[in-house]
Design an enzyme around this catalytic site. Structure first.
Site, short mmCIF file in Angstrom:
data_model
loop_
_atom_site.label_atom_id
_atom_site.label_comp_id
_atom_site.label_asym_id
_atom_site.label_seq_id
_atom_site.Cartn_x
_atom_site.Cartn_y
_atom_site.Cartn_z
N CYS A 2 -53.82 11.72 4.06
CA CYS A 2 -54.04 12.91 3.26
C CYS A 2 -54.33 14.09 4.18
O CYS A 2 -54.41 13.93 5.39
CB CYS A 2 -55.21 12.69 2.31
SG CYS A 2 -55.05 11.21 1.28
N ARG A 27 -48.60 16.05 4.44
CA ARG A 27 -49.40 14.85 4.64
C ARG A 27 -49.63 14.08 3.34
O ARG A 27 -50.17 12.97 3.35
CB ARG A 27 -50.75 15.21 5.26
CG ARG A 27 -50.66 15.84 6.62
CD ARG A 27 -52.03 16.21 7.14
NE ARG A 27 -52.83 15.02 7.41
CZ ARG A 27 -52.87 14.39 8.58
NH1 ARG A 27 -52.14 14.83 9.58
NH2 ARG A 27 -53.62 13.33 8.75
N TRP A 74 -52.30 11.68 -0.55
CA TRP A 74 -51.29 10.62 -0.55
C TRP A 74 -52.03 9.37 -1.00
O TRP A 74 -52.90 8.87 -0.30
CB TRP A 74 -50.68 10.45 0.83
CG TRP A 74 -49.52 9.50 0.87
CD1 TRP A 74 -48.22 9.77 0.56
CD2 TRP A 74 -49.55 8.12 1.27
NE1 TRP A 74 -47.44 8.66 0.75
CE2 TRP A 74 -48.23 7.63 1.17
CE3 TRP A 74 -50.56 7.26 1.68
CZ2 TRP A 74 -47.90 6.32 1.48
CZ3 TRP A 74 -50.23 5.95 1.99
CH2 TRP A 74 -48.91 5.49 1.89
N ASN A 100 -59.87 11.91 4.38
CA ASN A 100 -58.59 11.38 4.84
C ASN A 100 -58.85 10.06 5.53
O ASN A 100 -59.61 10.00 6.50
CB ASN A 100 -57.92 12.36 5.81
CG ASN A 100 -56.71 11.76 6.50
OD1 ASN A 100 -56.00 10.95 5.91
ND2 ASN A 100 -56.47 12.15 7.74
N GLY A 101 -58.23 8.98 5.04
CA GLY A 101 -58.43 7.67 5.64
C GLY A 101 -58.62 6.60 4.57
O GLY A 101 -58.23 6.79 3.42
N GLU A 482 -31.45 3.93 12.23
CA GLU A 482 -32.10 5.21 11.94
C GLU A 482 -31.33 5.98 10.87
O GLU A 482 -31.93 6.59 9.98
CB GLU A 482 -32.22 6.04 13.22
CG GLU A 482 -32.73 7.46 13.02
CD GLU A 482 -34.13 7.54 12.42
OE1 GLU A 482 -34.51 8.65 12.02
OE2 GLU A 482 -34.83 6.50 12.34
N LYS A 486 -32.88 7.23 7.28
CA LYS A 486 -32.86 8.62 6.85
C LYS A 486 -32.27 8.75 5.45
O LYS A 486 -32.79 9.47 4.60
CB LYS A 486 -32.03 9.47 7.82
CG LYS A 486 -32.73 9.89 9.06
CD LYS A 486 -33.84 10.87 8.76
CE LYS A 486 -34.98 10.72 9.74
NZ LYS A 486 -35.74 9.51 9.68
N GLU A 489 -34.71 7.33 2.76
CA GLU A 489 -35.98 8.01 2.51
C GLU A 489 -35.83 9.36 1.83
O GLU A 489 -36.76 9.80 1.14
CB GLU A 489 -36.81 8.13 3.79
CG GLU A 489 -36.26 8.97 4.88
CD GLU A 489 -37.13 8.92 6.16
OE1 GLU A 489 -38.33 8.64 6.04
OE2 GLU A 489 -36.60 9.16 7.24
N HIS A 505 -21.66 -13.46 8.99
CA HIS A 505 -22.73 -14.45 8.84
C HIS A 505 -23.53 -14.22 7.57
O HIS A 505 -24.73 -14.49 7.53
CB HIS A 505 -23.63 -14.44 10.07
CG HIS A 505 -22.92 -14.81 11.32
ND1 HIS A 505 -22.48 -16.09 11.57
CD2 HIS A 505 -22.52 -14.06 12.38
CE1 HIS A 505 -21.86 -16.12 12.75
NE2 HIS A 505 -21.86 -14.90 13.25
N LYS A 605 -46.01 12.40 5.82
CA LYS A 605 -45.55 12.64 7.18
C LYS A 605 -46.29 11.80 8.21
O LYS A 605 -45.70 11.17 9.06
CB LYS A 605 -45.73 14.13 7.50
CG LYS A 605 -45.25 14.53 8.90
CD LYS A 605 -43.75 14.41 9.01
CE LYS A 605 -43.24 14.85 10.36
NZ LYS A 605 -41.80 14.58 10.49
#
Length: 610
Positions: A2, A27, A74, A100-101, A482, A486, A489, A505, A605
């Site tokens: 957050c 965030r 968040w 935050n945490g 990657e 992208k 997300e 396979h 982020k």
């Protein structure tokens, strides 16, 4: 993960808090809220959803006062809702907290306090902090905070206010980032420097186990035990304009276009042109240590992990040292074999990624030398590592990382060459050849960015599909991982990346008529094999886009449906060019679908919780 902000002074507190939160919304944006000392006491306003919802709520009934705290969330504990939004207060509503945490032992603390008669309104872990502080308060908010946090296990950056002492704002840090801004007749707290950059460029960065007591005229730094700390103030010389969109529709597009500059900046001062070699004076690693490295572990999360996949190839090819890649959240729990001859490289854009920080500490505890590759000077990871190689991408606002990833690639190229020089695995001519190709990368990417129309057209086409696949071999396989991330997300299209040779396979069972398959075809040593794999999916009805060099386009069109070309470079450096195409594909696909490109759902982020 957050974002928190705080202010004490004589200006419009609400305006300053909202401005700070606007710089921290990357965030988290499940909800937002502020608490302000007003003439009527401590008042709280909060709202589910984006910051704009809170701003609308405050439009008719602003909170006017001289001090306050704010939060953008968040969600970790409790669904996004008004009641779960921060700031949180105790039952008397005289104490307010932003956090935050994660409080790991919040359930046992909550149950204990409920037995004592406390009533809780939210599902969050944070609310217990306000109750603890209220319980411990005996006329001194600093001592109450110090007592309260002794009960807490976990990660936290806290901003605390009490109506009983409106002249003070208290901040505490333990394993979550927190900066203190120093002004004239006003002071600030923030999870990140951009939150306060508009108002001051003078900051202190709190370390773990430290707190700050702010009044409008002074800042005191002390340990959570109460010992005062003397620390040099940092002057931030960032250009605030870098945090703005600069005329681009989205931060992500701006940051994609900033990659050539980020390449140049990350190489700046690290190439000795006269002697055709890499110079990394910031490293403490001695020549003897480098020669004694037996193995390398690259540990990271998400996009940084994908950069590490390229890093593995670079280090193994240049320096001939065996390399393992690990997802940071798994690293500690597999009992990795670490010796004093192990070099551990941790990669994190923010330098605050909780899993990566924990892996770093595990590695150091077991005797490894740790090198951090990060974009943030003064971050937790930068401070805890033995060595730091800073990428110079500048602030990255979009949640989906672009220029931070490619700057990490540049850092790996430089470090791989540096190892090769010291260990003698490449001669001066070989190093000079790679460096010349590296210095051409910015111009090559600029040229490609100027010809993005075919990428946009194909992105609008794939936006009509619910599923697609990426394939590649060697470094191309690392890059498509990657690219797939992208796309997922920011467009929410389901995609998977596979090593092209693995299709037979099991994966071929998923190929059906018309499904898009995007293939990177840049590694000429395995190009024929990749084309054979492309024919396997074509035979089962797939529609294939190949990304390769102009010289191979005509031949590839005999086997694929579409070709997008990229500038040619050395095979080992191709990732720094080819990934830009995949970034643009993801961007334009998301745009075509009408999504919020910069703030994809459910993501934040900086991931500062495990």
């Amino acid at each position: 993960m957050c974002g928190i902000v705080g202010y004490i002074g004589n200006k419009n507190t609400q305006e300053i808090l909202l401005e700070g939160l606007s710089k921290l919304e990357y965030r988290g944006y499940d909800s937002a809220g502020i608490a302000v000392f007003t003439n009527d006491g401590l008042r709280v306003a909060k709202a589910k959803g984006r910051l704009a919802n809170l701003e609308a709520k405050l439009e008719g009934t602003p909170l006017i006062g001289s001090a306050g705290i704010g939060h953008t969330r968040w969600a970790t504990h409790g669904k996004p809702s008004d009641v779960n939004s921060h700031p949180h207060t105790d039952e008397s509503q005289k104490f307010s907290v932003v956090h935050n945490g994660i409080i790991e032992n919040y359930l046992e603390l909550k149950e204990e306090m409920m037995r004592e008669g406390h009533t809780f309104r939210s599902e969050t872990d944070t609310e217990i902090v306000s109750h603890l502080i209220a319980r411990e308060y005996q006329g001194d908010i600093v001592k109450a905070v110090q007592k309260a946090i002794k009960y807490i296990r976990g990660a936290f950056a806290l901003g605390v206010l009490t109506e009983y002492e409106p002249e003070k704002l208290v901040a505490v840090r333990q394993a979550s980032p927190l900066v203190i801004g120093v002004g004239e007749g006003e002071n600030f707290i923030g999870s990140d420097i951009p939150a306060i950059l508009k108002y001051t460029r003078n900051v202190y960065i709190l370390e773990d186990g430290e707190m700050a007591v702010l009044t409008k005229d002074a800042v005191e730094l002390l340990t959570i035990e109460g010992n005062f700390i003397a620390r040099e103030m940092i002057h931030v010389d960032w250009d605030a304009v870098t945090a703005e969109k600069g005329g681009y529709e989205h931060f992500m597009l701006k940051e994609i276009h900033e990659q050539p500059k980020a390449y140049r900046d990350t190489m700046l001062g690290r190439i000795d042109h006269a002697n055709h070699q890499v110079v990394l004076p910031e490293l403490k690693l001695s020549v003897e240590q480098i020669k004694n490295i037996r193995n390398v572990h690259i540990v990271a999360c998400g996009t940084a992990y994908n950069a590490g996949l390229i890093g593995r190839t670079v280090i193994e090819q240049f320096a001939r040292i065996p390399v393992e890649n690990d997802v940071a959240s798994e690293y500690r729990y597999r009992s990795p074999i670490i010796t004093p001859e192990t070099l551990v490289i941790v990669v994190s854009q923010s330098g605050e990624t909780a899993d990566t920080l924990a892996a770093l500490r595990e590695a150091r505890a077991n005797g490894a030398h740790v090198l951090a590759i990060t974009n943030v000077v003064g971050s937790s990871i930068a401070r805890d590592a033995d060595d730091v190689l800073v990428t110079l991408a500048g602030p990255e606002i979009a949640v989906a990382s672009t220029k931070a990833y490619t700057s990490q690639l540049i850092a790996f190229y430089l470090f791989g060459l540096y190892l090769a020089q010291v260990r003698g695995t490449m001669n001066k001519e070989e190093v000079a050849h790679v460096l010349a190709a590296m210095e051409a990368l910015p111009e090559q990417v600029e040229a490609m960015l100027g010809q993005a129309d075919p990428i946009k057209t194909y992105a609008e086409h794939i936006a009509k599909h619910k599923h697609l696949f990426f394939i590649g071999r060697g470094q191309d396989y690392a890059v498509v991982q990657e690219g797939s991330l992208k796309l997922k997300e920011i467009s929410y299209i389901h995609s998977e990346a596979y090593a092209a040779g693995e299709l037979k396979h099991g994966t071929l069972a998923l190929i059906e008529e018309g499904i898009p398959v995007i293939s990177l075809v840049t590694q000429e040593s395995v190009m024929e094999k990749t084309v054979s794999n492309i024919k396997e999916v074509k035979a089962r009805g797939a529609e294939v886009l190949a990304i390769s060099y102009e010289e191979h386009a005509a031949e590839l069109l005999k086997s694929v449906d579409h070709v997008i070309t990229i500038p040619k470079t050395l095979p080992i450096l191709t990732a720094a060019i080819s990934v830009v195409t995949l970034q643009l594909l993801a961007y334009y696909a998301s745009l075509a679908l009408g999504h919020d490109v910069d703030k994809p759902r459910n993501l934040a982020k900086s991931v500062t919780v495990e």
